[in-house]
Scaffold this motif. Structure first.
Motif, PDB file in Angstrom:
ATOM      1  N   ALA A  82       8.987 -19.756  -8.507  1.00 58.78           N
ATOM      2  CA  ALA A  82       8.805 -21.110  -7.945  1.00 58.78           C
ATOM      3  C   ALA A  82       8.676 -21.075  -6.389  1.00 58.78           C
ATOM      4  O   ALA A  82       9.537 -20.139  -6.040  1.00 58.78           O
TER       5      ALA A  82
ATOM      6  N   THR B  34      13.691 -24.190  -6.918  1.00 55.21           N
ATOM      7  CA  THR B  34      14.795 -24.102  -8.254  1.00 55.21           C
ATOM      8  C   THR B  34      15.822 -24.733  -7.738  1.00 55.21           C
ATOM      9  O   THR B  34      16.752 -25.464  -8.507  1.00 55.21           O
TER      10      THR B  34
ATOM     11  N   GLU C 203       8.129 -23.040 -11.593  1.00 53.99           N
ATOM     12  CA  GLU C 203       7.062 -21.918 -11.893  1.00 53.99           C
ATOM     13  C   GLU C 203       5.735 -22.718 -12.216  1.00 53.99           C
ATOM     14  O   GLU C 203       4.666 -22.053 -12.275  1.00 53.99           O
TER      15      GLU C 203
ATOM     16  N   PHE D 229      10.145 -16.336 -15.044  1.00 50.74           N
ATOM     17  CA  PHE D 229      11.487 -16.998 -14.897  1.00 50.74           C
ATOM     18  C   PHE D 229      11.693 -17.650 -16.400  1.00 50.74           C
ATOM     19  O   PHE D 229      12.692 -18.387 -16.829  1.00 50.74           O
TER      20      PHE D 229
ATOM     21  N   GLY E  91      15.076 -14.440 -12.289  1.00 48.22           N
ATOM     22  CA  GLY E  91      14.599 -13.833 -13.534  1.00 48.22           C
ATOM     23  C   GLY E  91      13.002 -13.510 -13.668  1.00 48.22           C
ATOM     24  O   GLY E  91      12.496 -13.022 -14.410  1.00 48.22           O
ATOM     25  N   SER E  92      12.243 -13.997 -12.594  1.00 51.91           N
ATOM     26  CA  SER E  92      10.855 -13.770 -12.724  1.00 51.91           C
ATOM     27  C   SER E  92      10.802 -12.196 -12.660  1.00 51.91           C
ATOM     28  O   SER E  92       9.660 -11.576 -12.918  1.00 51.91           O
TER      29      SER E  92
HETATM   30  N1  ASP Z   1      12.774 -19.465  -9.435  1.00 57.12           N
HETATM   31  C1  ASP Z   1      13.705 -18.877  -9.923  1.00 57.12           C
HETATM   32  C2  ASP Z   1      14.941 -18.642  -9.317  1.00 57.12           C
HETATM   33  O1  ASP Z   1      15.139 -19.177  -8.323  1.00 57.12           O
HETATM   34  C3  ASP Z   1      13.416 -17.721 -10.606  1.00 57.12           C
HETATM   35  C4  ASP Z   1      13.025 -16.388  -9.406  1.00 57.12           C
HETATM   36  O2  ASP Z   1      12.966 -16.967  -8.416  1.00 57.12           O
HETATM   37  O3  ASP Z   1      12.777 -15.397 -10.063  1.00 57.12           O
HETATM   38  O4  ASP Z   1      15.930 -18.085  -9.489  1.00 57.12           O
END
Ligand code: ASP
Ligand code: MG
Length: 407
Positions: free
Chosen positions: A42, A47, A74, A136, A152-153
């Motif tokens: 995102a 988030t 996302e 994610f 998680g991405s």
């Molecule tokens: N958007 C999610 C987070 O902020 C996943 C990521 O950035 O990987 O945790």
């Protein structure tokens, strides 16, 4: 054509301008002959913003609905990046987690990827598209939307690289690679050219924020070469690889710190069989990950039991413990959120003695009290008062890694 999976984090897609830069970078990889699958996070801050909204409604938001909400961050970024690619003439197609069926278990907020159906992605690649997949997020067997946990991405990207048999997984981020310590805390920190999966797992679990830990476990299990590098330059970053002989010469590869844990102590619980099971069973059932556990030797048949949990879960853990208090006959419960875990990591520890002793001496020389200690074959972690975090990292880096290159 060789397939690359590229992952761009929140800062890399943090504005429209940056999304256009990312599109240009993807097209360059296409031009030099790669098929490209892109995973995005995102937009920066999104988030957290969404999470804030949920918390305006409920102190502990319903977990299923929270995942539905968080997954929307996302959805925005994959659509914008795909539009940016198309705008400059690059055929592209976005997919959400459930559309390519990134199937996970049902642990909302920290779901694990079980399988990925690559059919649609492979078809799109064959048709010449860049495929942009939402990081994610996934879907459980009952079609509930799930998310994989903060950061998680990275795991989405590595899992896609594994299931698609990609040549490498490039993790683009706002730093140049993996450093011997956080350069923001420790000016002497240097970029590592290579690091073993095991060291990276320990560093990620001890607070080095550059990669999410599950992604590294996934990379190790499937031997996915991972290249952590900067979105904003073309310099080589850090390669995550299998352990190499030469790595054993280096005692400590990195120093990490983590202020995201809280310490809970059950005071004076009876020292008898079954008690630890009674305490940690319900915590595990609530999917709370316990990190360190210390049980003191008992003198009067009772003992203090101390453990750490992620700060974000400490209220939940506390309410579970409060309910369990009468059953486990504890005299009381205390919580400390002002702690930090500081760790030194290196595969060289497998073959060299004395690292722990030196670490304790270095901390003692600064008058820093050690509250908890835990070790693995290649890591030593201590819990200290949070206010000493930066000092501890700096003196440990100086003592073990110093100014000169071990990389
Ligand atoms: N958007 C999610 C987070 O902020 C996943 C990521 O950035 O990987 O945790
Ligand atoms: Mg991230």
């Amino acid at each position: 054509m060789p397939l690359l999976v590229q992952k761009y984090g929140g800062t890399s897609v943090g504005s429209i301008e940056r999304i256009k830069q990312v599109a240009a970078k993807i097209i360059r990889a296409k031009r030099v002959g790669h098929d490209v699958v892109v995973v995005v996070s995102a937009m920066a801050g999104e988030t957290n913003r969404l999470l804030g909204l949920a918390h305006e409604i409920a102190e502990i938001p319903d977990e299923r609905e929270k995942d539905v909400l968080l997954a929307s961050g996302e959805q925005v970024s994959v659509a914008l990046l795909t539009l940016a690619l198309k705008e400059v003439g690059q055929p592209a197609r976005s997919y959400l987690g459930h559309q390519v069926r990134i199937e996970t278990d049902s642990a909302y907020g920290k779901a694990r990827i079980l399988s990925i159906d690559s059919t649609k992605i492979v078809q799109a690649i064959k048709a010449g598209d860049v495929v942009v997949v939402a990081g994610f997020q996934g879907v459980d067997e009952d079609d509930n939307i799930t998310t994989l946990g903060r950061g998680g991405s990275d795991t989405s990207a590595v899992a896609l690289a594994a299931f698609l048999n990609a040549e490498a997984c490039e993790i683009y981020t706002d730093v140049d690679g993996v450093f011997t310590a956080d350069p923001g805390i420790c000016p002497q920190a240097r970029k590592l050219a290579r690091i073993s999966y095991d060291e990276m797992i320990e560093l990620a679990s001890t607070g080095a924020k550059v990669l999410e830990i599950r992604s590294v476990e996934f990379a190790k299990n499937y031997s996915v070469p991972v290249h952590v590098r900067s979105t904003f330059s073309d310099v080589e970053g850090t390669w995550l690889v299998n352990e190499e002989e030469s790595m054993n010469d280096v005692l400590v590869s990195g120093v990490a710190s983590d202020k995201n844990e809280a310490k809970i102590t059950l005071v004076r619980v009876p020292d008898q069989p079954g008690l630890a099971a009674q305490i940690f069973g319900p915590i595990a059932d609530a999917h709370i990950v316990v990190d360190m556990i210390i049980q003191n030797a008992s003198e009067d048949g009772t003992t203090d039991l101390t453990f750490t949990v992620p700060k974000a879960d400490h209220k939940k853990a506390l309410s579970i413990m409060e309910k369990a208090l009468p059953a486990v006959h504890a005299k009381g419960i205390t919580v400390d959120t002002e702690i930090a875990k500081v760790s030194v990591v290196g595969v060289g520890m497998r073959t060299h003695a004395g690292v722990a002793a030196k670490m304790f001496q270095v901390l003692a020389a600064e008058g820093i009290n050690i509250e908890m200690i835990s070790t693995s074959e290649i890591k030593i972690s201590v819990v200290i008062n949070a206010k000493y975090t930066e000092l501890a990292v700096r003196v440990l880096h100086e003592a073990f890694i110093g100014k000169q290159g071990t990389v």
